[in-house]
Motif scaffolding. Structure first.
Motif, mmCIF file in Angstrom:
data_model
loop_
_atom_site.group_PDB
_atom_site.id
_atom_site.type_symbol
_atom_site.label_atom_id
_atom_site.label_comp_id
_atom_site.label_asym_id
_atom_site.label_seq_id
_atom_site.Cartn_x
_atom_site.Cartn_y
_atom_site.Cartn_z
ATOM 1 N N GLY A 1 37.046 72.567 51.402
ATOM 2 C CA GLY A 1 37.979 73.413 50.677
ATOM 3 C C GLY A 1 37.285 74.619 50.098
ATOM 4 O O GLY A 1 36.283 75.096 50.657
ATOM 5 N N VAL B 1 45.098 70.630 44.718
ATOM 6 C CA VAL B 1 44.926 71.962 44.139
ATOM 7 C C VAL B 1 44.697 71.809 42.633
ATOM 8 O O VAL B 1 45.462 71.116 41.955
ATOM 9 C CB VAL B 1 46.167 72.853 44.397
ATOM 10 C CG1 VAL B 1 46.001 74.219 43.768
ATOM 11 C CG2 VAL B 1 46.430 72.977 45.898
ATOM 12 N N SER B 2 43.645 72.468 42.127
ATOM 13 C CA SER B 2 43.350 72.348 40.697
ATOM 14 C C SER B 2 44.402 73.067 39.864
ATOM 15 O O SER B 2 45.004 74.043 40.303
ATOM 16 C CB SER B 2 41.961 72.901 40.384
ATOM 17 O OG SER B 2 41.932 74.296 40.552
ATOM 18 N N VAL C 1 42.892 67.722 39.902
ATOM 19 C CA VAL C 1 43.703 68.336 40.953
ATOM 20 C C VAL C 1 45.041 67.622 41.056
ATOM 21 O O VAL C 1 45.175 66.456 40.689
ATOM 22 C CB VAL C 1 42.995 68.310 42.325
ATOM 23 C CG1 VAL C 1 41.718 69.133 42.299
ATOM 24 C CG2 VAL C 1 42.708 66.885 42.786
ATOM 25 N N TYR D 1 35.853 76.288 46.276
ATOM 26 C CA TYR D 1 35.553 76.146 44.862
ATOM 27 C C TYR D 1 35.159 77.526 44.349
ATOM 28 O O TYR D 1 34.200 78.128 44.843
ATOM 29 C CB TYR D 1 34.427 75.130 44.642
ATOM 30 C CG TYR D 1 34.063 74.963 43.197
ATOM 31 C CD1 TYR D 1 34.996 74.476 42.283
ATOM 32 C CD2 TYR D 1 32.799 75.280 42.738
ATOM 33 C CE1 TYR D 1 34.673 74.328 40.946
ATOM 34 C CE2 TYR D 1 32.464 75.126 41.407
ATOM 35 C CZ TYR D 1 33.409 74.648 40.513
ATOM 36 O OH TYR D 1 33.081 74.504 39.190
ATOM 37 N N PRO E 1 43.445 79.157 42.280
ATOM 38 C CA PRO E 1 42.996 77.855 41.769
ATOM 39 C C PRO E 1 41.468 77.731 41.840
ATOM 40 O O PRO E 1 40.852 78.203 42.802
ATOM 41 C CB PRO E 1 43.651 76.847 42.719
ATOM 42 C CG PRO E 1 44.811 77.581 43.306
ATOM 43 C CD PRO E 1 44.396 79.017 43.386
ATOM 44 N N LYS F 1 42.922 77.883 36.906
ATOM 45 C CA LYS F 1 42.918 79.036 37.807
ATOM 46 C C LYS F 1 41.969 80.107 37.284
ATOM 47 O O LYS F 1 41.675 80.176 36.100
ATOM 48 C CB LYS F 1 44.324 79.614 37.932
ATOM 49 C CG LYS F 1 45.320 78.639 38.546
ATOM 50 C CD LYS F 1 46.664 79.275 38.754
ATOM 51 C CE LYS F 1 47.720 78.401 39.348
ATOM 52 N NZ LYS F 1 47.424 77.140 39.874
ATOM 53 N N THR G 1 40.448 73.970 45.701
ATOM 54 C CA THR G 1 41.406 73.410 46.658
ATOM 55 C C THR G 1 40.603 72.462 47.531
ATOM 56 O O THR G 1 39.497 72.796 47.973
ATOM 57 C CB THR G 1 42.084 74.486 47.525
ATOM 58 O OG1 THR G 1 41.101 75.224 48.234
ATOM 59 C CG2 THR G 1 42.939 75.427 46.682
#
Length: 150
Positions: free
Chosen positions: A70, A127-128, A122, A72, A137, A131, A140
């Motif tokens: 994902g 998805v966190s 998440v 970060y 975000p 943001k 993810t």
């Protein structure tokens, strides 16, 4: 390496792969025997027990030990979930991910700061909730697409 199985379809596909491997080596086994081997690989006494567990299991998007990928802080990563806790009856998860390669979390070209792990909460969609200032975000995450090696 034994693949982690999350659905009955995955278990049946693994059984077909075991059957094909055994047939190629002139030690053919029945499909039901292959299903029993899958159950044993996953730590269950028999196929009926594994099948029932998979049928009753809630859909969990991520699990401890999963290979994941994902972004970060806008940087791509691949890693492993090393800690996980379900929150709000499965509506959210607190995860700790160890990255395969350190991720630079600083956007400035003049310096860097590399992280090997991330801890965040998440949604069930990976998805966190946190943001960045521009609305992206922080994290993810999804299961990494892997190929099964027998």
């Amino acid at each position: 390496m034994t693949p982690t199985i999350h659905t009955r379809d995955q278990a049946k596909a693994r059984a077909r792969a075991i059957g094909a491997e055994r047939a190629a080596g002139s030690h053919a086994i029945s499909h039901s025997a292959a299903l029993e081997r899958v159950a044993a690989e996953q730590g269950y006494a028999d196929w009926n027990t594994l099948s029932a567990r998979l049928s009753n299991a809630p859909e969990i998007p991520l699990q401890l030990g999963d290979r994941v990928e994902g972004h970060y802080l806008k940087q791509a990563f691949v890693g492993t979930i090393i800690a996980m806790r379900s929150m709000a009856e499965g509506a959210a998860f607190h995860v700790t991910i160890e990255f395969d390669e350190p991720v630079d979390v600083v956007a400035f070209e003049s310096f860097s700061h590399f992280r090997r792990r991330a801890n965040t909460t998440v949604s069930s969609g990976g998805v966190s909730f946190a943001k960045t200032s521009d609305g992206v975000p922080h994290l993810t995450v999804a299961r990494a697409e892997t190929t099964t090696v027998a």
